[in-house]
Design a protein around this motif. Structure first.
Motif, PDB file in Angstrom:
ATOM      1  N   ARG A   1     -18.496 -16.016  -1.588  1.00  0.00           N
ATOM      2  CA  ARG A   1     -19.239 -16.480  -0.063  1.00  0.00           C
ATOM      3  C   ARG A   1     -20.446 -17.393  -0.353  1.00  0.00           C
ATOM      4  N   ILE A   2     -21.077 -17.124  -1.503  1.00  0.00           N
ATOM      5  CA  ILE A   2     -22.331 -18.071  -1.673  1.00  0.00           C
ATOM      6  C   ILE A   2     -22.004 -19.299  -1.958  1.00  0.00           C
ATOM      7  N   ASP A   3     -20.814 -19.616  -2.832  1.00  0.00           N
ATOM      8  CA  ASP A   3     -20.019 -20.686  -3.095  1.00  0.00           C
ATOM      9  C   ASP A   3     -19.704 -21.617  -1.962  1.00  0.00           C
ATOM     10  N   GLU A   4     -18.847 -20.507  -1.115  1.00  0.00           N
ATOM     11  CA  GLU A   4     -18.615 -21.284   0.081  1.00  0.00           C
ATOM     12  C   GLU A   4     -19.554 -21.693   1.034  1.00  0.00           C
ATOM     13  N   HIS A   5     -20.798 -21.272   1.167  1.00  0.00           N
ATOM     14  CA  HIS A   5     -21.848 -21.538   2.018  1.00  0.00           C
ATOM     15  C   HIS A   5     -22.363 -22.963   1.331  1.00  0.00           C
ATOM     16  N   VAL A   6     -22.546 -23.132   0.050  1.00  0.00           N
ATOM     17  CA  VAL A   6     -22.793 -24.308  -0.454  1.00  0.00           C
ATOM     18  C   VAL A   6     -21.835 -25.241  -0.301  1.00  0.00           C
ATOM     19  N   GLN A   7     -20.296 -25.274  -0.517  1.00  0.00           N
ATOM     20  CA  GLN A   7     -19.339 -26.198  -0.792  1.00  0.00           C
ATOM     21  C   GLN A   7     -19.313 -26.693   0.799  1.00  0.00           C
ATOM     22  N   ALA A   8     -19.446 -25.858   1.767  1.00  0.00           N
ATOM     23  CA  ALA A   8     -19.430 -26.058   3.451  1.00  0.00           C
ATOM     24  C   ALA A   8     -20.661 -26.769   4.166  1.00  0.00           C
ATOM     25  N   GLY A   9     -21.779 -27.117   3.132  1.00  0.00           N
ATOM     26  CA  GLY A   9     -22.672 -27.658   3.699  1.00  0.00           C
ATOM     27  C   GLY A   9     -23.528 -27.032   4.588  1.00  0.00           C
ATOM     28  N   ALA A  10     -23.616 -25.492   4.222  1.00  0.00           N
ATOM     29  CA  ALA A  10     -24.658 -24.679   4.907  1.00  0.00           C
ATOM     30  C   ALA A  10     -26.136 -24.388   4.209  1.00  0.00           C
ATOM     31  N   ALA A  11     -25.833 -24.927   2.954  1.00  0.00           N
ATOM     32  CA  ALA A  11     -27.243 -24.715   2.035  1.00  0.00           C
ATOM     33  C   ALA A  11     -26.972 -25.516   0.711  1.00  0.00           C
ATOM     34  N   ASP A  12     -27.859 -25.651   0.112  1.00  0.00           N
ATOM     35  CA  ASP A  12     -27.924 -26.289  -1.516  1.00  0.00           C
ATOM     36  C   ASP A  12     -27.884 -25.199  -2.442  1.00  0.00           C
ATOM     37  N   GLY A  13     -28.364 -24.000  -1.961  1.00  0.00           N
ATOM     38  CA  GLY A  13     -28.781 -22.763  -2.525  1.00  0.00           C
ATOM     39  C   GLY A  13     -29.313 -21.853  -1.964  1.00  0.00           C
ATOM     40  N   PHE A  14     -30.006 -20.779  -2.579  1.00  0.00           N
ATOM     41  CA  PHE A  14     -30.314 -19.680  -1.881  1.00  0.00           C
ATOM     42  C   PHE A  14     -31.771 -19.363  -2.732  1.00  0.00           C
ATOM     43  N   ILE A  15     -32.747 -18.591  -1.918  1.00  0.00           N
ATOM     44  CA  ILE A  15     -33.714 -17.831  -2.540  1.00  0.00           C
ATOM     45  C   ILE A  15     -33.439 -16.561  -2.237  1.00  0.00           C
ATOM     46  N   LEU A  16     -33.230 -15.672  -3.426  1.00  0.00           N
ATOM     47  CA  LEU A  16     -32.771 -14.439  -3.171  1.00  0.00           C
ATOM     48  C   LEU A  16     -34.044 -13.370  -3.126  1.00  0.00           C
ATOM     49  N   VAL A  17     -34.093 -12.613  -2.216  1.00  0.00           N
ATOM     50  CA  VAL A  17     -35.182 -11.634  -1.747  1.00  0.00           C
ATOM     51  C   VAL A  17     -35.016 -10.083  -2.148  1.00  0.00           C
ATOM     52  N   PRO A  18     -35.174  -9.890  -3.526  1.00  0.00           N
ATOM     53  CA  PRO A  18     -34.329  -8.476  -3.509  1.00  0.00           C
ATOM     54  C   PRO A  18     -35.232  -7.332  -2.783  1.00  0.00           C
ATOM     55  N   HIS A  19     -34.622  -5.982  -2.522  1.00  0.00           N
ATOM     56  CA  HIS A  19     -35.355  -5.137  -1.819  1.00  0.00           C
ATOM     57  C   HIS A  19     -36.008  -3.881  -3.097  1.00  0.00           C
TER      58      HIS A  19
END
Length: 440
Positions: free
Chosen positions: A383-401
């Motif tokens: 899903r992370i890969d899909e978001h980037v390849q589909a033009g929804a993001a260039d990457g992500f900033i992970l906020v752990p709990h």
């Protein structure tokens, strides 16, 4: 065949907010240097682009009392990052520093110092503040109108860049090779007279290893998007769903072009959370458990009070939403991001509670406490890969709990799968943060 886009990842130190599950026995200190070291080294082991620290210039208050979560402390970001520069070697070091309550010359020196100490890994998350509550801790108080805060921030960044550029590139290296101190003329004089700042003088440091520290901006307003499109290298957004991310991505990238820049010169990296499991069912169960621990009874009432603008402590958090209407005259919370239209938010919450028959606590969990990526490591990587390849993001900033070990599972289980897909580095190829972000 078009090559697959490479994913950029960063790690956010959870800090003092309701993302962190404080009741978990694995939850550690927010100010012990060992906590920062653990998370930063985990991120570097995972070949992340950068480590990201937030800021708190005043303890938040609820009904005139200090908010419970804030008592764990809020260290100053650049001090922590300077120390982390000594225990990491490639990881970018990003600090949130306010452009409303700082001065360009001094902050430019601190950021340039961090860039030199780290060998070119510094980043500045530019934020602004318009409220007088935060301003009470500073000489100027809440003097800025909301409309002026981005104007000051834009001039702040422009002046900082003038200071960083005032030395000739490689002046020290060239003069050391010639056996002399820096020659006359290698250090330029900065003269700036603007609406907010007036500076005349010489900067005290040579050009930093990556030229300018990376500029990050976090904002979703129209003003924030314009500021990022014109000025920033990275934008920290909140759009976690594919469709919302695609709309935001297309809008901001179009603004970048209108400002005469190339789309790749601004990386869009939403802040996200995650929950993993060996099966989809286990991951969903883990996510639900995290949400309930993030939004305990007291936190649920606190969230309700921020929207309703009145004391709601008499109501049972496990009971139904009360019939009382919001008090729109003034809020009960200070030091948090203001809710623009509390009446509309309250109406939306009431409709949702009625539709799903939710208690106060379940309602707050529904609207605030959810993980962006939930599933097996394989599903989350996909899903992370899909978001980037589909033009929804260039990457992500992970906020752990969890602090400080909340990133461990992601680095151990998800990163290798992204590497197998060929969309994430197996090792650093550069030394500076600009190189990691493909900005150099």
């Amino acid at each position: 065949m078009t090559p697959r886009k490479q994913i950029h990842l960063a790690a956010h130190f959870p800090g003092v907010n309701n993302t962190t599950v404080w009741t978990d026995p694995r939850s550690g200190s927010q100010i012990d240097f060992a906590s920062f070291t653990h998370l930063a080294r985990t991120a570097e082991r995972g070949k992340f682009d950068f480590f990201f620290l937030a800021e708190g210039l005043r303890l938040r208050e609820l009904k005139g009392r200090v908010h419970d979560l804030d008592v764990v402390g809020r260290p100053e970001a650049l001090t922590v990052l300077s120390a982390l520069a000594a225990v990491t070697s490639r990881l970018g070091l990003a600090g949130t520093v306010n452009a409303t309550f700082n001065e360009p010359y001094e902050l430019a020196r601190r950021l340039s110092t961090l860039d030199h100490l780290s060998g070119g890994r510094a980043a500045w998350n530019v934020v602004t503040t318009s409220d007088a509550f935060t301003g009470e801790n500073f000489r100027r108080g809440g003097y800025l109108d909301r409309a002026d805060r981005y104007e000051r921030a834009a001039e702040f960044v422009r002046l900082s860049r003038e200071l960083w550029d005032s030395w000739e590139p490689d002046a020290i290296l060239a003069d050391q090779a010639a056996g002399r101190f820096v020659r006359e003329g290698a250090i330029g004089s900065v003269t700036h007279h603007g609406a907010h700042f007036s500076v005349e003088g010489r900067f005290t440091l040579p050009r930093a290893p990556q030229g300018h520290p990376v500029i990050i901006q976090a904002g979703d307003s129209d003003e924030g998007r314009e500021f990022a499109a014109a000025t920033a290298d990275v934008i920290f957004s909140r759009h976690g769903t594919l469709e919302e991310g695609q709309r935001f991505y297309a809008d901001v990238k179009a603004r970048v072009v209108r400002h005469g820049r190339e789309p790749h010169q601004l990386k869009i990296m939403p802040g996200v959370t995650y929950a993993l499991g060996d099966t989809e069912e286990e991951a969903a169960e883990n996510a639900a458990g995290i949400r309930r621990r993030q939004v305990g009874p007291q936190t649920a009432i606190a969230f309700l009070e921020q929207v309703w603008g009145r004391d709601m402590s008499a109501y049972d958090p496990e009971g139904p939403l009360p019939e009382v209407e919001p008090d729109l005259s003034e809020g009960v919370s200070q030091g948090r991001v203001a809710i623009k239209d509390r009446a509309a938010v309250a109406a939306k919450w009431r409709a949702l509670a009625q539709e799903k028959n939710l208690s106060i606590r379940d309602l707050v969990i529904e609207v605030t406490g959810r993980q962006t990526f939930v599933g097996t490591p394989e599903n989350v990587a996909r899903r992370i890969d899909e978001h980037v390849q589909a033009g929804a993001a260039d990457g992500f900033i992970l906020v752990p709990h969890l602090t400080p070990g909340g990133l461990d599972d992601f680095v151990d289980k998800v990163v290798p799968l992204l590497q197998e897909r060929g969309v994430f580095r197996t090792d650093y190829t550069g030394t500076t943060l600009r190189e990691h972000l493909e900005l150099a």
